[in-house]
Design a protein around this motif. Structure first.
Motif, PDB file in Angstrom:
ATOM      1  N   SER A 164      15.009  -8.623   4.128  1.00 44.52           N
ATOM      2  CA  SER A 164      14.059  -9.136   5.113  1.00 44.52           C
ATOM      3  C   SER A 164      13.243 -10.283   4.531  1.00 44.52           C
ATOM      4  O   SER A 164      12.806 -10.222   3.388  1.00 44.52           O
ATOM      5  CB  SER A 164      13.128  -8.019   5.586  1.00 44.52           C
ATOM      6  N   PRO A 165      13.056 -11.344   5.307  1.00 45.33           N
ATOM      7  CA  PRO A 165      12.221 -12.450   4.834  1.00 45.33           C
ATOM      8  C   PRO A 165      10.747 -12.064   4.842  1.00 45.33           C
ATOM      9  O   PRO A 165      10.332 -11.176   5.584  1.00 45.33           O
ATOM     10  CB  PRO A 165      12.497 -13.566   5.837  1.00 45.33           C
ATOM     11  N   HIS A 166       9.974 -12.726   4.016  1.00 46.72           N
ATOM     12  CA  HIS A 166       8.537 -12.485   3.920  1.00 46.72           C
ATOM     13  C   HIS A 166       7.821 -13.822   4.063  1.00 46.72           C
ATOM     14  O   HIS A 166       8.400 -14.876   3.847  1.00 46.72           O
ATOM     15  CB  HIS A 166       8.189 -11.873   2.560  1.00 46.72           C
ATOM     16  N   ARG A 167       6.534 -13.763   4.388  1.00 42.89           N
ATOM     17  CA  ARG A 167       5.772 -15.004   4.429  1.00 42.89           C
ATOM     18  C   ARG A 167       5.557 -15.491   2.987  1.00 42.89           C
ATOM     19  O   ARG A 167       5.691 -14.707   2.044  1.00 42.89           O
ATOM     20  CB  ARG A 167       4.477 -14.832   5.198  1.00 42.89           C
ATOM     21  N   HIS A 168       5.226 -16.742   2.822  1.00 42.74           N
ATOM     22  CA  HIS A 168       5.091 -17.337   1.496  1.00 42.74           C
ATOM     23  C   HIS A 168       4.213 -16.475   0.602  1.00 42.74           C
ATOM     24  O   HIS A 168       3.124 -16.082   0.988  1.00 42.74           O
ATOM     25  CB  HIS A 168       4.506 -18.755   1.602  1.00 42.74           C
ATOM     26  N   SER A 169       4.726 -16.165  -0.575  1.00 46.94           N
ATOM     27  CA  SER A 169       4.013 -15.442  -1.625  1.00 46.94           C
ATOM     28  C   SER A 169       3.879 -13.939  -1.375  1.00 46.94           C
ATOM     29  O   SER A 169       3.426 -13.225  -2.242  1.00 46.94           O
ATOM     30  CB  SER A 169       2.629 -16.065  -1.861  1.00 46.94           C
ATOM     31  N   GLN A 170       4.289 -13.451  -0.217  1.00 48.06           N
ATOM     32  CA  GLN A 170       4.196 -12.011   0.050  1.00 48.06           C
ATOM     33  C   GLN A 170       5.274 -11.279  -0.741  1.00 48.06           C
ATOM     34  O   GLN A 170       6.430 -11.698  -0.775  1.00 48.06           O
ATOM     35  CB  GLN A 170       4.358 -11.727   1.538  1.00 48.06           C
ATOM     36  N   GLU A 205      -4.771  -4.053  -7.691  1.00 45.76           N
ATOM     37  CA  GLU A 205      -3.950  -5.228  -7.415  1.00 45.76           C
ATOM     38  C   GLU A 205      -4.850  -6.453  -7.431  1.00 45.76           C
ATOM     39  O   GLU A 205      -5.802  -6.548  -6.654  1.00 45.76           O
ATOM     40  CB  GLU A 205      -3.243  -5.121  -6.061  1.00 45.76           C
ATOM     41  N   LEU A 206      -4.541  -7.381  -8.342  1.00 46.03           N
ATOM     42  CA  LEU A 206      -5.267  -8.649  -8.435  1.00 46.03           C
ATOM     43  C   LEU A 206      -4.552  -9.691  -7.578  1.00 46.03           C
ATOM     44  O   LEU A 206      -3.329  -9.745  -7.572  1.00 46.03           O
ATOM     45  CB  LEU A 206      -5.325  -9.112  -9.891  1.00 46.03           C
ATOM     46  N   PHE A 207      -5.307 -10.519  -6.907  1.00 45.15           N
ATOM     47  CA  PHE A 207      -4.790 -11.557  -6.014  1.00 45.15           C
ATOM     48  C   PHE A 207      -4.060 -10.935  -4.824  1.00 45.15           C
ATOM     49  O   PHE A 207      -3.082 -11.469  -4.323  1.00 45.15           O
ATOM     50  CB  PHE A 207      -3.872 -12.542  -6.761  1.00 45.15           C
ATOM     51  N   ALA A 208      -4.550  -9.796  -4.364  1.00 43.85           N
ATOM     52  CA  ALA A 208      -3.936  -9.079  -3.243  1.00 43.85           C
ATOM     53  C   ALA A 208      -4.062  -9.888  -1.962  1.00 43.85           C
ATOM     54  O   ALA A 208      -5.032 -10.623  -1.764  1.00 43.85           O
ATOM     55  CB  ALA A 208      -4.597  -7.715  -3.075  1.00 43.85           C
ATOM     56  N   ARG A 209      -3.091  -9.728  -1.093  1.00 42.57           N
ATOM     57  CA  ARG A 209      -3.125 -10.388   0.210  1.00 42.57           C
ATOM     58  C   ARG A 209      -3.628  -9.438   1.288  1.00 42.57           C
ATOM     59  O   ARG A 209      -4.015  -9.868   2.365  1.00 42.57           O
ATOM     60  CB  ARG A 209      -1.733 -10.900   0.571  1.00 42.57           C
ATOM     61  N   ARG A 210      -3.538  -8.125   0.994  1.00 43.08           N
ATOM     62  CA  ARG A 210      -4.053  -7.126   1.933  1.00 43.08           C
ATOM     63  C   ARG A 210      -4.408  -5.871   1.149  1.00 43.08           C
ATOM     64  O   ARG A 210      -3.897  -5.652   0.054  1.00 43.08           O
ATOM     65  CB  ARG A 210      -3.048  -6.816   3.038  1.00 43.08           C
ATOM     66  N   ALA A 211      -5.290  -5.064   1.724  1.00 41.20           N
ATOM     67  CA  ALA A 211      -5.660  -3.800   1.084  1.00 41.20           C
ATOM     68  C   ALA A 211      -4.522  -2.804   1.244  1.00 41.20           C
ATOM     69  O   ALA A 211      -3.821  -2.810   2.251  1.00 41.20           O
ATOM     70  CB  ALA A 211      -6.937  -3.257   1.728  1.00 41.20           C
ATOM     71  N   ARG A 212      -4.338  -1.958   0.225  1.00 41.40           N
ATOM     72  CA  ARG A 212      -3.306  -0.917   0.248  1.00 41.40           C
ATOM     73  C   ARG A 212      -3.983   0.442   0.096  1.00 41.40           C
ATOM     74  O   ARG A 212      -4.844   0.597  -0.770  1.00 41.40           O
ATOM     75  CB  ARG A 212      -2.321  -1.104  -0.898  1.00 41.40           C
ATOM     76  N   HIS A 240      -8.203  -6.750  -5.101  1.00 41.49           N
ATOM     77  CA  HIS A 240      -9.037  -7.919  -5.378  1.00 41.49           C
ATOM     78  C   HIS A 240      -8.269  -9.148  -4.934  1.00 41.49           C
ATOM     79  O   HIS A 240      -7.117  -9.339  -5.331  1.00 41.49           O
ATOM     80  CB  HIS A 240      -9.340  -8.012  -6.870  1.00 41.49           C
ATOM     81  N   GLY A 241      -8.888  -9.974  -4.095  1.00 40.62           N
ATOM     82  CA  GLY A 241      -8.232 -11.200  -3.668  1.00 40.62           C
ATOM     83  C   GLY A 241      -9.057 -11.929  -2.632  1.00 40.62           C
ATOM     84  O   GLY A 241      -9.910 -11.333  -1.963  1.00 40.62           O
ATOM     85  N   ASP A 242      -8.782 -13.219  -2.487  1.00 42.03           N
ATOM     86  CA  ASP A 242      -9.527 -14.050  -1.541  1.00 42.03           C
ATOM     87  C   ASP A 242      -9.347 -13.598  -0.092  1.00 42.03           C
ATOM     88  O   ASP A 242     -10.202 -13.858   0.746  1.00 42.03           O
ATOM     89  CB  ASP A 242      -9.064 -15.519  -1.638  1.00 42.03           C
ATOM     90  N   GLU A 243      -8.219 -12.947   0.206  1.00 43.17           N
ATOM     91  CA  GLU A 243      -7.938 -12.538   1.576  1.00 43.17           C
ATOM     92  C   GLU A 243      -8.413 -11.110   1.872  1.00 43.17           C
ATOM     93  O   GLU A 243      -8.198 -10.610   2.971  1.00 43.17           O
ATOM     94  CB  GLU A 243      -6.437 -12.688   1.854  1.00 43.17           C
ATOM     95  N   ILE A 244      -9.047 -10.458   0.893  1.00 44.65           N
ATOM     96  CA  ILE A 244      -9.512  -9.082   1.047  1.00 44.65           C
ATOM     97  C   ILE A 244     -11.026  -9.095   1.244  1.00 44.65           C
ATOM     98  O   ILE A 244     -11.766  -9.504   0.357  1.00 44.65           O
ATOM     99  CB  ILE A 244      -9.197  -8.236  -0.210  1.00 44.65           C
ATOM    100  N   GLU A 245     -11.474  -8.643   2.395  1.00 47.55           N
ATOM    101  CA  GLU A 245     -12.913  -8.568   2.653  1.00 47.55           C
ATOM    102  C   GLU A 245     -13.463  -7.301   2.032  1.00 47.55           C
ATOM    103  O   GLU A 245     -12.943  -6.206   2.243  1.00 47.55           O
ATOM    104  CB  GLU A 245     -13.172  -8.575   4.159  1.00 47.55           C
ATOM    105  N   GLY A 246     -14.498  -7.438   1.212  1.00 46.14           N
ATOM    106  CA  GLY A 246     -15.129  -6.286   0.575  1.00 46.14           C
ATOM    107  C   GLY A 246     -14.270  -5.622  -0.477  1.00 46.14           C
ATOM    108  O   GLY A 246     -14.425  -4.446  -0.764  1.00 46.14           O
ATOM    109  N   GLY A 247     -13.347  -6.375  -1.069  1.00 50.23           N
ATOM    110  CA  GLY A 247     -12.449  -5.808  -2.078  1.00 50.23           C
ATOM    111  C   GLY A 247     -13.125  -5.599  -3.423  1.00 50.23           C
ATOM    112  O   GLY A 247     -14.308  -5.887  -3.602  1.00 50.23           O
ATOM    113  N   PHE A 248     -12.364  -5.117  -4.375  1.00 52.47           N
ATOM    114  CA  PHE A 248     -12.833  -4.856  -5.727  1.00 52.47           C
ATOM    115  C   PHE A 248     -13.290  -6.161  -6.367  1.00 52.47           C
ATOM    116  O   PHE A 248     -12.594  -7.178  -6.300  1.00 52.47           O
ATOM    117  CB  PHE A 248     -11.701  -4.229  -6.550  1.00 52.47           C
ATOM    118  N   GLN A 249     -14.445  -6.145  -6.985  1.00 59.57           N
ATOM    119  CA  GLN A 249     -14.997  -7.346  -7.622  1.00 59.57           C
ATOM    120  C   GLN A 249     -14.783  -7.312  -9.140  1.00 59.57           C
ATOM    121  O   GLN A 249     -15.005  -6.291  -9.760  1.00 59.57           O
ATOM    122  CB  GLN A 249     -16.492  -7.471  -7.317  1.00 59.57           C
ATOM    123  N   ILE A 250     -14.360  -8.427  -9.671  1.00 57.82           N
ATOM    124  CA  ILE A 250     -14.170  -8.542 -11.122  1.00 57.82           C
ATOM    125  C   ILE A 250     -15.366  -9.266 -11.719  1.00 57.82           C
ATOM    126  O   ILE A 250     -15.815 -10.245 -11.229  1.00 57.82           O
ATOM    127  CB  ILE A 250     -12.874  -9.303 -11.456  1.00 57.82           C
TER     128      ILE A 250
END
Length: 174
Positions: A126-132, A151-158, A164-174
């Motif tokens: 299956s294809p994925h969006r860029h970087s997924q 997960e660092l540089f995450a695209r979504r919460a799991r 932790h990532g720019d696309e995660i609201e309220g994610g883990f802070q480093i």
């Protein structure tokens, strides 16, 4: 907080080509996300987050294999093995790259209580969006590496992970 599993997909700083070029003047536009220099990635305090026996699953492209080994070392991990994701399609200038690699590293002592013997290939159709990254990679990681997971540089919460990532609201802070 210390983690036994750290997954990272750094936004490697690289030249723009192909679909990320402006077709009018052939000058690079920009990546669809912010990138980081190798030095900035290396200086992240990942070693402070890793518990004894921590596994690090570091995603890299073929162009960044050597820097990936440097990142592992500077984060305090020893290299164990490559895990190759075979993708349904690829891109490249001279060689069509249809793989991406996870450099698997460990801290202190390499321990696998479960799932010790696993293939180093992840194949998806299956294809994925860029970087997924493929869901199969997370299934493998969850099968062999223990919680607590980050997960660092995450695209979504799991579920069950710290993210932790720019696309995660309220994610883990480093």
């Amino acid at each position: 907080m210390k983690f036994l599993t750290i997954v990272a997909d750094p936004p490697w700083q690289q030249p723009l080509s192909g679909k990320y070029r402006n077709p009018k003047n052939r000058r690079p536009d920009r990546w669809p996300y912010d990138t980081m220099s190798l030095e900035a990635i290396c200086q992240m305090p990942v070693a402070d987050l890793a518990d004894k026996g921590c596994h690090c699953w570091l995603w890299t492209t073929n162009a960044f294999l050597e820097p990936g080994f440097e990142v592992l070392r500077r984060w305090g991990f020893k290299y164990l093995a490559p895990i190759h994701w075979i993708k349904p399609s690829g891109m490249g200038n001279y060689v069509v790259h249809r793989t991406q690699t996870i450099l698997l590293g460990y801290r202190d002592k390499c321990v696998f209580d479960r799932g010790r013997y696993f293939p180093n290939i992840i194949s998806t159709s299956s294809p994925h969006r860029h970087s997924q990254k493929p869901e199969e990679s997370y299934k493998l990681i969850e099968q062999v590496s223990h919680e607590e997971r980050l997960e660092l540089f995450a695209r979504r919460a799991r579920p069950g992970w710290h993210s932790h990532g720019d696309e995660i609201e309220g994610g883990f802070q480093i």
